[in-house]
Design a protein around this motif. Structure first.
Motif, PDB file in Angstrom:
ATOM      1  N   SER A   1      75.963 -94.160 -56.134  1.00  0.00           N
ATOM      2  CA  SER A   1      74.775 -94.943 -56.472  1.00  0.00           C
ATOM      3  C   SER A   1      75.205 -95.973 -57.508  1.00  0.00           C
ATOM      4  CB  SER A   1      73.647 -94.071 -57.033  1.00  0.00           C
ATOM      5  OG  SER A   1      73.896 -93.754 -58.390  1.00  0.00           O
TER       6      SER A   1
ATOM      7  N   SER B   1      74.228 -96.128 -60.456  1.00  0.00           N
ATOM      8  CA  SER B   1      74.366 -95.489 -61.769  1.00  0.00           C
ATOM      9  C   SER B   1      75.239 -94.233 -61.724  1.00  0.00           C
ATOM     10  CB  SER B   1      72.984 -95.136 -62.330  1.00  0.00           C
ATOM     11  OG  SER B   1      72.290 -94.263 -61.456  1.00  0.00           O
TER      12      SER B   1
ATOM     13  N   LYS C   1      77.425 -93.426 -64.623  1.00  0.00           N
ATOM     14  CA  LYS C   1      76.711 -93.110 -65.863  1.00  0.00           C
ATOM     15  C   LYS C   1      76.283 -91.656 -65.906  1.00  0.00           C
ATOM     16  CE  LYS C   1      72.959 -94.893 -68.777  1.00  0.00           C
ATOM     17  NZ  LYS C   1      71.869 -95.891 -68.890  1.00  0.00           N
ATOM     18  N   TYR C   2      75.901 -91.106 -64.763  1.00  0.00           N
ATOM     19  CA  TYR C   2      75.347 -89.754 -64.752  1.00  0.00           C
ATOM     20  C   TYR C   2      76.156 -88.760 -63.912  1.00  0.00           C
ATOM     21  CZ  TYR C   2      71.249 -92.287 -66.466  1.00  0.00           C
ATOM     22  OH  TYR C   2      70.402 -93.081 -67.189  1.00  0.00           O
ATOM     23  N   ARG C   3      76.526 -89.144 -62.703  1.00  0.00           N
ATOM     24  CA  ARG C   3      77.093 -88.182 -61.757  1.00  0.00           C
ATOM     25  C   ARG C   3      78.589 -87.935 -61.979  1.00  0.00           C
ATOM     26  NH1 ARG C   3      73.904 -90.470 -56.326  1.00  0.00           N
ATOM     27  NH2 ARG C   3      71.851 -90.604 -57.327  1.00  0.00           N
TER      28      ARG C   3
ATOM     29  N   THR D   1      71.823 -86.885 -58.791  1.00  0.00           N
ATOM     30  CA  THR D   1      70.742 -86.828 -59.763  1.00  0.00           C
ATOM     31  C   THR D   1      69.652 -85.861 -59.305  1.00  0.00           C
ATOM     32  OG1 THR D   1      70.220 -88.989 -58.822  1.00  0.00           O
ATOM     33  CG2 THR D   1      70.921 -88.950 -61.098  1.00  0.00           C
TER      34      THR D   1
ATOM     35  N   ASN E   1      70.447 -85.021 -64.685  1.00  0.00           N
ATOM     36  CA  ASN E   1      69.269 -85.795 -65.077  1.00  0.00           C
ATOM     37  C   ASN E   1      69.647 -87.225 -65.431  1.00  0.00           C
ATOM     38  OD1 ASN E   1      67.340 -83.793 -64.765  1.00  0.00           O
ATOM     39  ND2 ASN E   1      67.565 -83.044 -66.856  1.00  0.00           N
ATOM     40  N   ASP E   2      68.882 -88.185 -64.905  1.00  0.00           N
ATOM     41  CA  ASP E   2      68.989 -89.551 -65.395  1.00  0.00           C
ATOM     42  C   ASP E   2      68.004 -89.705 -66.551  1.00  0.00           C
ATOM     43  OD1 ASP E   2      66.496 -89.766 -64.231  1.00  0.00           O
ATOM     44  OD2 ASP E   2      67.029 -91.347 -62.831  1.00  0.00           O
ATOM     45  N   SER E   3      67.744 -90.917 -66.974  1.00  0.00           N
ATOM     46  CA  SER E   3      66.931 -91.090 -68.179  1.00  0.00           C
ATOM     47  C   SER E   3      65.434 -91.117 -67.922  1.00  0.00           C
ATOM     48  CB  SER E   3      67.339 -92.379 -68.911  1.00  0.00           C
ATOM     49  OG  SER E   3      67.189 -93.496 -68.058  1.00  0.00           O
TER      50      SER E   3
ATOM     51  N   THR F   1      63.817 -90.152 -64.485  1.00  0.00           N
ATOM     52  CA  THR F   1      63.293 -89.515 -63.268  1.00  0.00           C
ATOM     53  C   THR F   1      63.603 -88.025 -63.285  1.00  0.00           C
ATOM     54  OG1 THR F   1      64.003 -91.567 -62.197  1.00  0.00           O
ATOM     55  CG2 THR F   1      62.914 -89.957 -60.814  1.00  0.00           C
ATOM     56  N   THR F   2      63.218 -87.365 -64.358  1.00  0.00           N
ATOM     57  CA  THR F   2      63.367 -85.916 -64.467  1.00  0.00           C
ATOM     58  C   THR F   2      62.017 -85.260 -64.208  1.00  0.00           C
ATOM     59  OG1 THR F   2      62.819 -85.760 -66.823  1.00  0.00           O
ATOM     60  CG2 THR F   2      65.093 -86.323 -66.261  1.00  0.00           C
TER      61      THR F   2
END
Length: 201
Positions: free
Chosen positions: A39, A41, A44-46, A132, A159-161, A163-164
């Motif tokens: 994705s 992002s 940043k997250y995964r 995510t 978790n993203d910033s 959409t949890t």
């Protein structure tokens, strides 16, 4: 009601929480391979979660699977961007496989599974799936249809910033993403990409 028949008027906050966020918790588990979904992002997250699992000794090898990404300097492969970031973070290049040319979540997982089957002398029993949190349920539904039943899938949601489970409904961007994911599940059920299932409103 079958998920394929769900309408916008039927969708509530409780339903979104149930469909996207229930029963996707992760506990430290060893597995033979990790699949990281691409994705914009992902780095940043995964990908950081993948590196953390490697550093803990829980997952040794990873498939980064994705499509093309348009950024200011041109068009790039998501899998290559994820791979480069992972290597910079300490994950050895020899432990990374890449799957390309996907245009959807369905294609990303299918390409990852095709790559898995092509690896010589490798028959995974456990695979950790990294994406995510809001995206995990659709991925698990796809895996249930695409992957061999001999493979145990371990969900590892990140978790993203915004959409949890705790905050998706607090911003327009989070709400739009959660609703979009619900309609992604409905669409895949109608296309036969996932098994249709009953949901109680």
């Amino acid at each position: 009601m079958n998920i394929s028949d769900l309408q916008y008027k039927d969708i509530s906050r409780d339903l979104i929480n149930l469909m996207l966020f229930e029963n996707i918790e992760y506990s430290d588990t060893n597995s033979d391979m990790g699949i990281v979904m691409g994705s914009y992002s992902a780095v940043k997250y995964r990908v950081p979660r993948a590196v953390a699992l490697y550093n803990k000794g829980l997952v040794k090898n990873f498939i980064f699977s994705g499509g093309k990404m348009l950024i200011d300097s041109g068009i790039y492969e998501e899998a290559d961007i994820m791979k480069d970031f992972a290597i910079e973070s300490g994950l050895p290049s020899s432990n990374i496989y890449t799957a390309y040319n996907s245009h959807s979540t369905f294609e990303s997982l299918k390409n990852a599974f095709d790559l898995l089957k092509s690896i010589e002398f490798f028959t995974p029993k456990n695979i950790t799936l990294i994406t995510t949190s809001f995206h995990m349920k659709r991925c698990l539904l796809l895996v249930d249809k695409i992957f061999s039943k001999d493979i145990n899938i371990i969900p590892c949601p990140v978790n993203d910033s915004f959409t949890t489970k705790e905050n998706w409904y607090k911003t327009p961007a989070g709400y739009e993403r959660a609703i979009g994911e619900i309609f992604g599940i409905i669409d895949y059920a109608n296309k036969g990409y996932i098994n249709n299932f009953n949901i109680t409103l």
